[in-house]
Design an enzyme around this catalytic site. Structure first.
Site, PDB file in Angstrom:
ATOM      1  N   GLY A  90      84.368 -88.474  23.849  1.00  0.00           N
ATOM      2  CA  GLY A  90      83.462 -89.191  25.694  1.00  0.00           C
ATOM      3  C   GLY A  90      83.814 -89.174  26.586  1.00  0.00           C
ATOM      4  O   GLY A  90      85.100 -89.436  26.507  1.00  0.00           O
ATOM      5  N   ARG A  93      87.282 -93.317  30.510  1.00  0.00           N
ATOM      6  CA  ARG A  93      87.710 -93.756  31.651  1.00  0.00           C
ATOM      7  C   ARG A  93      87.541 -92.793  32.210  1.00  0.00           C
ATOM      8  O   ARG A  93      88.181 -92.377  33.520  1.00  0.00           O
ATOM      9  CB  ARG A  93      89.127 -93.696  31.009  1.00  0.00           C
ATOM     10  CG  ARG A  93      90.209 -93.127  30.778  1.00  0.00           C
ATOM     11  CD  ARG A  93      91.713 -93.260  30.164  1.00  0.00           C
ATOM     12  NE  ARG A  93      92.694 -92.241  29.772  1.00  0.00           N
ATOM     13  CZ  ARG A  93      93.616 -91.912  29.660  1.00  0.00           C
ATOM     14  NH1 ARG A  93      94.324 -93.123  30.349  1.00  0.00           N
ATOM     15  NH2 ARG A  93      94.349 -91.627  29.450  1.00  0.00           N
ATOM     16  N   ASP A 251      89.216 -81.636  21.977  1.00  0.00           N
ATOM     17  CA  ASP A 251      88.361 -82.551  23.326  1.00  0.00           C
ATOM     18  C   ASP A 251      89.307 -82.971  24.354  1.00  0.00           C
ATOM     19  O   ASP A 251      88.276 -83.180  25.230  1.00  0.00           O
ATOM     20  CB  ASP A 251      88.573 -83.604  22.361  1.00  0.00           C
ATOM     21  CG  ASP A 251      89.312 -84.650  22.289  1.00  0.00           C
ATOM     22  OD1 ASP A 251      90.297 -84.479  21.067  1.00  0.00           O
ATOM     23  OD2 ASP A 251      89.766 -85.693  23.236  1.00  0.00           O
TER      24      ASP A 251
END
Length: 486
Positions: A90, A93, A251
């Protein structure tokens, strides 16, 4: 806070619902200052040239405020990192601000380095000035090279200390893209068995970013094929300019075929097919020559995530669905090979097409590898080699072998080969030592080198005023290392 005149936000991603993200405000930089802005990215957005001079802009892009209509959130995704399932990841930052209406269509905006989120794991949610400068400059350099990429609007900085290998200072870079959805978003919901959310995400992406797929007999298969073709185009472009991404985790793979997540990237100096730009990649998984195979592997991971959206009843139906998705992924192979050869033909200035063109290109690359000839400079000097062969010959140890290759190459060149080659073989790329020079100056509060480099990188096919920008790297550059730490 007062927005730019007429600025409107659509925020379609936010409409997907709370399964997809966590809403939260940014953790702003204390006492922020501007580091750099990109006029080209602002133009893409249709923003006025003086947008950054407005007092509220610094607050917005350092995480200390928001314009009406912004909806800050961190999205959840999962993924494979270095070939191993890493589970939930996810935006650890990064914070999505919203989706601005622009002359180029809706553009998502995201702050990178705006503090901790529920997905930060053990991280601090910050980005350092060093990595932010690298991402900012490379995003805009890649756009100028014609490579599909996320864009970078600006960098803001602060004296806030951030601990990495040493104590550094914090910064926030603002990303811009039509969509920041990754392979990992689909993997997340598939892995956790959230079929309704997975279907909602696929329907959303098709409706807003691949509407032609909705007319196909199987929209999900059509979507996968489209992503495979876009990814093939992207990686072929990387290979053709000697670009190494450094961390091609699932990702970090864009569903739009954009270059996403500029971490330990690097443009090759001396040509080496086994070059690894990421110091953290001790097994060389993401070496230059392996990038096409890794992209293909990642597409298989995406196919696995999409499989639950196809009919899966008995064993035969499962096999049929799997076969259709694998066939869509296979489109990558032919597309990559065709695009790579087309780009090599353009770089060599060849006239038309010939069955021996692949061998001609491969033989040059072998000679380059044997001499560790500089990738960018070799092709730039080759562009003028019909008239001036000596500068090119100076890069090679075995000049007789190069001369023999040139004798094969000359008859295949187009009448306007030099002009065509100079238009595709850049004079300047963002080499590590150029970025390092800008970083070192910025760490002393001198941001002029960032601005200067941004202008030079914005015209990569022109000879720069400073010959050093297009020269062989200095000896000290060989000691530079980049890693996943940022």
């Amino acid at each position: 806070m007062k927005p730019l005149d007429g600025l409107a936000w659509t925020n379609r991603f936010a409409a997907l619902g709370p399964d997809f993200f966590t809403e939260l405000p940014a953790q702003g930089l204390p006492d922020p200052h501007w580091v750099a802005t990109s006029p080209a990215c602002a133009e893409l957005l249709g923003w006025p040239a003086d947008w950054a001079s407005r007092p509220e802009a610094l607050a917005v892009f350092s995480g200390n405020g928001a314009w009406p209509g912004m909806q800050p959130l961190a999205s959840v995704y999962s993924g494979h990192q270095f070939g191993v399932w890493a589970g939930q990841l996810g935006d650890g930052r990064a914070l999505w601000l919203g989706e601005a209406d622009t002359p180029s269509g809706p553009q998502e905006m995201q702050l990178k380095g705006a503090g901790r989120t529920p997905y930060s794991r053990r991280g601090d949610g910050r980005a350092v000035l060093r990595s932010s400068i690298r991402e900012f400059l490379c995003s805009e350099a890649m756009a100028a090279l014609g490579v599909p990429t996320t864009r970078a609007l600006c960098i803001t900085g602060s004296r806030l200390p951030v601990i990495r290998e040493t104590v550094e200072t914090a910064a926030v870079v603002t990303r811009v893209a039509p969509s920041l959805i990754r392979f990992g978003h689909f993997e997340h919901f598939a892995h956790h068995g959230q079929l309704q959310a997975l279907r909602r995400l696929a329907d959303f992406f098709i409706a807003h970013h691949a509407p032609e797929c909705a007319e196909a007999p199987e929209p999900v298969v059509a979507l996968l094929r489209k992503v495979a073709l876009q990814t093939a185009d992207l990686v072929a472009h990387w290979q053709a300019i000697g670009f190494c991404h450094g961390v091609m985790n699932t990702d970090n793979m864009s569903m739009l075929g954009l270059t996403l997540d500029y971490g330990p990237f690097g443009f090759m100096d001396a040509f080496d097919p086994g070059h690894v730009c990421n110091h953290s990649d001790d097994r060389g998984r993401y070496a230059y020559a392996r990038q096409p195979a890794v992209a293909f592997w990642n597409l298989h991971a995406l196919a696995q995530a999409l499989l639950p959206l196809l009919p899966v009843g008995d064993d035969q139906e499962v096999q049929d669905s799997t076969d259709r998705l694998l066939e869509a992924v296979e489109a990558f192979r032919d597309r990559f090979a065709a695009q790579m050869l087309a780009r090599l033909r353009a770089k060599l200035g060849l006239a038309g097409e010939d069955a021996g063109d692949q061998a001609l290109a491969d033989d040059l690359l072998r000679l380059m590898a044997a001499s560790r000839a500089d990738f960018t400079i070799t092709f730039r000097r080759l562009s003028r080699a019909l008239a001036e062969p000596e500068p090119l010959r100076d890069l090679f140890i075995d000049r007789e072998a190069l001369d023999a290759w040139l004798a094969r190459w000359r008859p295949r060149t187009a009448p306007d080969a030099q002009a065509r080659m100079l238009a595709v073989n850049p004079a300047v790329v963002l080499r590590n030592h150029l970025a390092e020079g800008a970083i070192r100056a910025a760490q002393q509060d001198d941001f002029t080198e960032i601005e200067r480099l941004l202008k030079v990188l914005g015209r990569p096919f022109d000879e720069p005023e400073n010959p050093g920008d297009a020269a062989l790297p200095p000896d000290w550059a060989h000691s530079l290392e980049v890693s996943c730490s940022s």
